[in-house]
Motif scaffolding. Structure first.
Motif, short mmCIF file in Angstrom:
data_model
loop_
_atom_site.label_atom_id
_atom_site.label_comp_id
_atom_site.label_asym_id
_atom_site.label_seq_id
_atom_site.Cartn_x
_atom_site.Cartn_y
_atom_site.Cartn_z
N PHE A 39 4.91 5.80 -4.96
CA PHE A 39 5.43 5.78 -6.32
C PHE A 39 4.44 6.35 -7.35
CE2 PHE A 39 7.93 2.26 -4.29
CZ PHE A 39 9.13 2.95 -4.27
N PRO A 40 3.12 6.07 -7.25
CA PRO A 40 2.20 6.75 -8.17
C PRO A 40 2.21 8.27 -8.00
CG PRO A 40 1.13 4.84 -7.19
CD PRO A 40 2.43 5.02 -6.47
N ALA A 44 3.13 10.93 -10.84
CA ALA A 44 2.22 12.03 -11.18
C ALA A 44 2.94 13.37 -11.18
CB ALA A 44 1.05 12.05 -10.19
N VAL A 45 3.89 13.56 -10.26
CA VAL A 45 4.69 14.79 -10.24
C VAL A 45 5.43 14.95 -11.57
CG1 VAL A 45 6.72 15.91 -9.23
CG2 VAL A 45 4.98 14.91 -7.73
N TYR A 46 6.08 13.90 -12.00
CA TYR A 46 6.81 13.96 -13.27
C TYR A 46 5.86 14.15 -14.45
CZ TYR A 46 11.36 12.67 -11.33
OH TYR A 46 12.56 12.67 -10.65
N GLY A 47 4.68 13.53 -14.37
CA GLY A 47 3.71 13.67 -15.43
C GLY A 47 3.21 15.10 -15.59
N PHE A 62 -3.06 15.97 -11.63
CA PHE A 62 -2.35 15.09 -10.71
C PHE A 62 -3.18 13.85 -10.37
CE2 PHE A 62 -0.21 13.56 -7.01
CZ PHE A 62 1.08 14.05 -7.06
N ARG A 63 -4.44 14.04 -10.03
CA ARG A 63 -5.30 12.93 -9.63
C ARG A 63 -5.45 11.91 -10.75
NH1 ARG A 63 -11.53 13.56 -7.36
NH2 ARG A 63 -11.92 11.33 -7.01
N TRP A 66 -2.17 10.04 -11.17
CA TRP A 66 -1.95 9.12 -10.05
C TRP A 66 -2.67 7.81 -10.29
CZ3 TRP A 66 -4.67 6.54 -6.23
CH2 TRP A 66 -3.96 6.15 -5.10
N ARG A 67 -3.93 7.91 -10.71
CA ARG A 67 -4.72 6.71 -10.97
C ARG A 67 -4.24 5.98 -12.22
NH1 ARG A 67 -10.88 8.94 -9.68
NH2 ARG A 67 -10.66 8.90 -7.40
N GLN A 68 -3.90 6.75 -13.23
CA GLN A 68 -3.46 6.15 -14.49
C GLN A 68 -2.16 5.38 -14.32
OE1 GLN A 68 -3.52 8.69 -18.10
NE2 GLN A 68 -1.36 8.16 -18.33
N GLU A 69 -1.24 5.90 -13.53
CA GLU A 69 0.08 5.29 -13.37
C GLU A 69 0.19 4.40 -12.15
OE1 GLU A 69 2.33 5.58 -15.66
OE2 GLU A 69 1.08 6.94 -16.83
N PHE A 70 -0.92 4.12 -11.48
CA PHE A 70 -0.88 3.42 -10.20
C PHE A 70 -0.13 2.08 -10.29
CE2 PHE A 70 -2.57 0.63 -6.90
CZ PHE A 70 -2.49 1.44 -5.78
N ARG A 71 -0.53 1.23 -11.20
CA ARG A 71 0.09 -0.09 -11.30
C ARG A 71 1.53 0.00 -11.78
NH1 ARG A 71 1.29 -3.31 -15.38
NH2 ARG A 71 1.56 -5.56 -14.98
#
Length: 211
Positions: A39-40, A44-47, A62-63, A66-71
Motif C-alpha cells: 500500500f505505501p 507513492a505511485v499516485y504521489g 518515490f522513496r 513511500w516512507r512518508q505515506e507508510f503508516r
C-alpha cells in the motif's frame, strides 16, 4: 507536424515514467515484505503522478513518498481490504442462504454498497496523494466525494475498469505497466475535472464538494 512530434515525445516520456513507476512499485512492495510494502508503494505511485501533473516530479521522489505515506497508506489499504473481505463474505452468505422474499432486496442493497465501495476504492489513492490528512479523514473524504460527485466517481471507476479489462485481454501489459497505468489514467481524469484544488500549499482546506 510540430504538434504531432510534441505529442509523440510527450507520450514517450509518459510511457517511460509509467514503466519506471511500475518497477519502483515492485521493488518497494518487496522492500516492505509485500504485507507492509504494497500500500505505501501504491500511494507513492499516485504521489509521483500527482507531482508530474503539477511540476514534472521525478521518480526519485518515490522513496521519500513511500516512507512518508507508510503508516497512512497501510491503514487505508487494510481498511479497504477488510471492507472488501466483508462484502465478499456477505455475497457468499447471501448466495448460500435461503432468505425467502427478502433475498432480492438484500441482494440489491449489497450490490449498491459494493458499487459505493468500488467508487471509494478507485478514488481513495488519488485523494491520499493530494490531501495531507490521516486515514480517517481520507476515508471520510472519499465517501463525501462519491456522494457529492457521483458521476465523476463512477467515471473514475470506469476508467480503472476499462484498463483492467485491457489487462485481462492483453496480460502482457501487466508486468510492463502494472498499477501505474490505471493510477495515471484515473488521476489525470480527476485532475481534469478540477475537483482537486490546484494550489499546492492550500489543498488541505478546500472542501471536496466545491468545484
Amino acid at each position: 507536424m510540430r504538434r504531432v512530434l510534441t505529442w509523440h515525445t510527450r507520450a514517450g516520456e509518459v510511457g517511460l515514467l509509467l514503466l519506471k513507476l511500475h518497477l519502483l512499485w515492485i521493488v518497494w512492495t518487496l522492500a516492505g515484505g509485500v504485507v507492509l510494502g504494497l500500500f505505501p508503494a501504491t500511494a507513492a505511485v499516485y504521489g509521483v503522478i500527482r507531482g508530474e501533473l503539477l511540476h514534472s516530479a521525478a521518480p526519485r521522489e518515490f522513496r521519500r513518498l513511500w516512507r512518508q505515506e507508510f503508516r497512512t497508506a497501510n491503514v487505508v489499504g487494510y481498511v479497504f481490504a477488510a471492507a472488501w473481505a466483508v462484502l465478499l463474505l456477505d455475497r457468499r452468505l447471501l448466495e448460500s442462504a435461503d432468505l425467502g422474499v427478502v433475498e432480492p432486496l438484500l441482494g440489491a442493497l449489497l450490490w449498491l454498497v459494493t458499487l459505493f465501495v468500488s467508487c471509494m476504492t478507485a478514488n481513495i489513492w488519488i485523494l491520499a496523494a493530494h490531501f495531507d490528512e490521516g486515514p480517517g479523514a481520507l476515508v471520510r473524504r472519499s465517501a463525501i466525494l462519491v456522494l457529492a460527485r457521483p458521476v465523476q466517481a463512477l467515471v473514475t471507476l470506469l476508467v480503472v475498469g476499462v484498463i483492467l479489462c485491457a489487462y485481462y485481454v492483453v496480460p502482457g501489459l501487466v508486468p510492463v505497466f502494472g498499477v501505474a497505468v490505471p493510477a495515471f489514467a484515473s488521476f489525470a481524469y480527476v485532475w481534469g475535472t478540477a475537483v482537486l484544488p490546484r494550489a499546492p500549499g492550500s489543498f488541505h482546506d478546500t472542501p471536496l464538494g466545491t468545484p
